[in-house]
Design an enzyme around this catalytic site. Structure first.
Site, mmCIF file in Angstrom:
data_model
loop_
_atom_site.group_PDB
_atom_site.id
_atom_site.type_symbol
_atom_site.label_atom_id
_atom_site.label_comp_id
_atom_site.label_asym_id
_atom_site.label_seq_id
_atom_site.Cartn_x
_atom_site.Cartn_y
_atom_site.Cartn_z
ATOM 1 N N SER A 43 14.235 -28.068 11.392
ATOM 2 C CA SER A 43 14.899 -26.926 12.030
ATOM 3 C C SER A 43 15.393 -25.983 10.937
ATOM 4 C CB SER A 43 16.108 -27.442 12.816
ATOM 5 O OG SER A 43 16.948 -26.380 13.214
ATOM 6 N N TYR A 98 23.682 -32.722 13.657
ATOM 7 C CA TYR A 98 22.309 -32.198 13.830
ATOM 8 C C TYR A 98 21.764 -31.649 12.513
ATOM 9 C CZ TYR A 98 18.539 -29.318 15.898
ATOM 10 O OH TYR A 98 17.332 -28.738 16.218
HETATM 11 N N1 LIG Z 1 14.179 -24.870 20.461
HETATM 12 C C1 LIG Z 1 14.658 -24.535 19.285
HETATM 13 O O1 LIG Z 1 15.214 -23.433 19.117
HETATM 14 C C2 LIG Z 1 14.520 -25.476 18.116
HETATM 15 C C3 LIG Z 1 14.865 -24.985 16.848
HETATM 16 C C4 LIG Z 1 14.749 -25.835 15.748
HETATM 17 C C5 LIG Z 1 14.288 -27.123 15.917
HETATM 18 N N2 LIG Z 1 13.964 -27.579 17.153
HETATM 19 C C6 LIG Z 1 13.499 -28.962 17.263
HETATM 20 O O2 LIG Z 1 12.337 -29.019 18.024
HETATM 21 C C7 LIG Z 1 12.228 -30.313 18.626
HETATM 22 C C8 LIG Z 1 11.831 -30.152 20.081
HETATM 23 O O3 LIG Z 1 12.874 -29.511 20.769
HETATM 24 P P1 LIG Z 1 12.669 -28.491 21.964
HETATM 25 O O4 LIG Z 1 13.370 -27.275 21.590
HETATM 26 O O5 LIG Z 1 11.239 -28.453 22.372
HETATM 27 O O6 LIG Z 1 13.600 -29.214 23.047
HETATM 28 P P2 LIG Z 1 13.323 -29.797 24.511
HETATM 29 O O7 LIG Z 1 14.647 -30.275 24.983
HETATM 30 O O8 LIG Z 1 12.574 -28.818 25.329
HETATM 31 O O9 LIG Z 1 12.365 -31.040 24.227
HETATM 32 C C9 LIG Z 1 12.804 -32.186 23.560
HETATM 33 C C10 LIG Z 1 12.122 -33.377 24.221
HETATM 34 O O10 LIG Z 1 12.472 -34.546 23.446
HETATM 35 C C11 LIG Z 1 12.786 -35.575 24.374
HETATM 36 N N3 LIG Z 1 13.695 -36.536 23.749
HETATM 37 C C12 LIG Z 1 14.979 -36.312 23.364
HETATM 38 N N4 LIG Z 1 15.489 -37.440 22.850
HETATM 39 C C13 LIG Z 1 14.513 -38.378 22.898
HETATM 40 C C14 LIG Z 1 14.447 -39.745 22.518
HETATM 41 N N5 LIG Z 1 15.490 -40.374 21.994
HETATM 42 N N6 LIG Z 1 13.284 -40.408 22.706
HETATM 43 C C15 LIG Z 1 12.209 -39.777 23.264
HETATM 44 N N7 LIG Z 1 12.218 -38.495 23.659
HETATM 45 C C16 LIG Z 1 13.367 -37.815 23.469
HETATM 46 C C17 LIG Z 1 13.454 -34.857 25.550
HETATM 47 O O11 LIG Z 1 13.437 -35.650 26.724
HETATM 48 C C18 LIG Z 1 12.602 -33.611 25.654
HETATM 49 O O12 LIG Z 1 11.501 -33.791 26.519
HETATM 50 C C19 LIG Z 1 13.582 -30.988 18.400
HETATM 51 O O13 LIG Z 1 13.480 -31.916 17.335
HETATM 52 C C20 LIG Z 1 14.486 -29.849 18.007
HETATM 53 O O14 LIG Z 1 15.546 -30.269 17.179
HETATM 54 C C21 LIG Z 1 14.065 -26.785 18.260
#
Ligand SMILES: NC(=O)c1ccc[n+]([C@@H]2O[C@H](COP(=O)([O-])OP(=O)(O)OC[C@H]3O[C@@H](n4cnc5c(N)ncnc54)[C@H](O)[C@@H]3O)[C@@H](O)[C@H]2O)c1
Length: 260
Positions: free
Chosen positions: A141, A154
């Site tokens: 991230s 985080y």
């Molecule tokens: N969306 C953003 O702005 C952003 C920015 C930087 C990093 N990220 C990273 O991207 C990744 C995906 O996030 P996203 O934004 O698509 O979020 P999201 O909430 O849409 O998807 C995350 C998915 O991970 C699953 N999950 C969470 N904990 C889990 C666990 N312990 N075991 C199995 N599955 C689990 C959730 O059920 C969900 O389906 C994350 O690691 C997040 O930190 C997202």
């Protein structure tokens, strides 16, 4: 099709960035295994892939469980006959500064984001080193590149993922196993929505207000990113076009972390 007869294993494939990446891999001919704690999300992604004529193994479970990780990788290899790409994407966030973070909240974030990534990488790399081919992509991230307010656990977990990526690239490059890290900025997903709503609640503002002000003040491209704009970078990094890229930490953030 770029990934015909290849297999991709994706954590958090039931929503957001993981789902977009699962669909993109399937569209390029890959077999896809997804692991998600949310059964409904995982089933939905699997049925969308199958409707497109692709193959998907949907596994419901928590990636902070060592047994789940080990078994899900074994099951993926057994079902599809191999494993070529692992996308460490599942993650959870917790909005609070240090003094409001309990030990159990800290453990949940670190166990999911950092330990989960470590375990998936370890079991995937075992197979990849044996077959002398594989690509691991870790999702950190912008919060891993510099501190973020109200995000002690985080940010720490994401900074750890960046260094873990470098260690894997150093140790297994000689086996033709590449490892790279992506650092998304503000991507339109439920996680991003929850984050802004929680920050907003502390400031007496709505999540939308917080996001709008943040984008205006901080993102040079003046917009949030979409999950498929992250998926396309993951697919590039897994492709032969990126065959000499390893140990790279790549922001996908519209310029957010380029500077002040
Ligand atoms: N969306 C953003 O702005 C952003 C920015 C930087 C990093 N990220 C990273 O991207 C990744 C995906 O996030 P996203 O934004 O698509 O979020 P999201 O909430 O849409 O998807 C995350 C998915 O991970 C699953 N999950 C969470 N904990 C889990 C666990 N312990 N075991 C199995 N599955 C689990 C959730 O059920 C969900 O389906 C994350 O690691 C997040 O930190 C997202």
């Amino acid at each position: 099709m770029k990934f015909k007869e290849k297999t991709a294993y994706i954590t958090g494939g039931g929503s957001g960035i993981g789902k977009a990446t699962a669909l993109a891999f399937a569209a390029e001919g890959a077999n896809v295994a997804i692991v998600d704690i949310n059964a409904e999300g995982a089933q939905q992604t699997a049925s969308e892939i199958e409707k497109l004529g692709g193959k998907c193994l949907a596994i419901v479970g928590d990636i902070s469980s060592p047994t789940l990780v080990e078994n899900s990788i074994k099951d993926t290899i057994a079902k599809f006959g191999g494993l070529d790409f692992a996308f460490n994407n599942a993650g959870c966030e917790f909005v609070a500064p240090l003094l409001e973070t309990s030990e159990s909240q800290w453990d949940e974030v670190i166990d999911t984001n950092l330990k989960g990534t470590f375990m998936v990488a370890k079991h995937a790399a075992e197979h990849m080193v044996r077959q002398k081919f594989g690509v691991i992509i870790n999702n950190a991230s912008d919060a891993g590149l510099r501190g973020i307010r109200l995000n002690a656990a985080y940010s720490t977990s994401k900074a750890g993922i960046i260094h873990l990526t470098r260690s894997i690239a150093l140790d297994y490059g000689a086996y033709n196993v590449r490892c790279n890290c992506i650092c998304p900025g503000c991507i339109k997903t439920p996680l991003c929505e929850r984050f802004n709503a929680e920050v907003g609640a502390r400031k007496g503002k709505s999540g939308e207000e917080v996001l709008e002000a943040f984008v205006k003040a901080n993102i040079p491209m003046q917009r949030v990113g979409m999950p498929d704009e992250v998926a396309s970078v993951v697919l590039f990094l897994c492709s032969d076009d990126a065959r000499y890229v390893s140990g790279a930490i790549i922001p996908i953030d519209g310029g957010l972390t380029a500077g002040m």
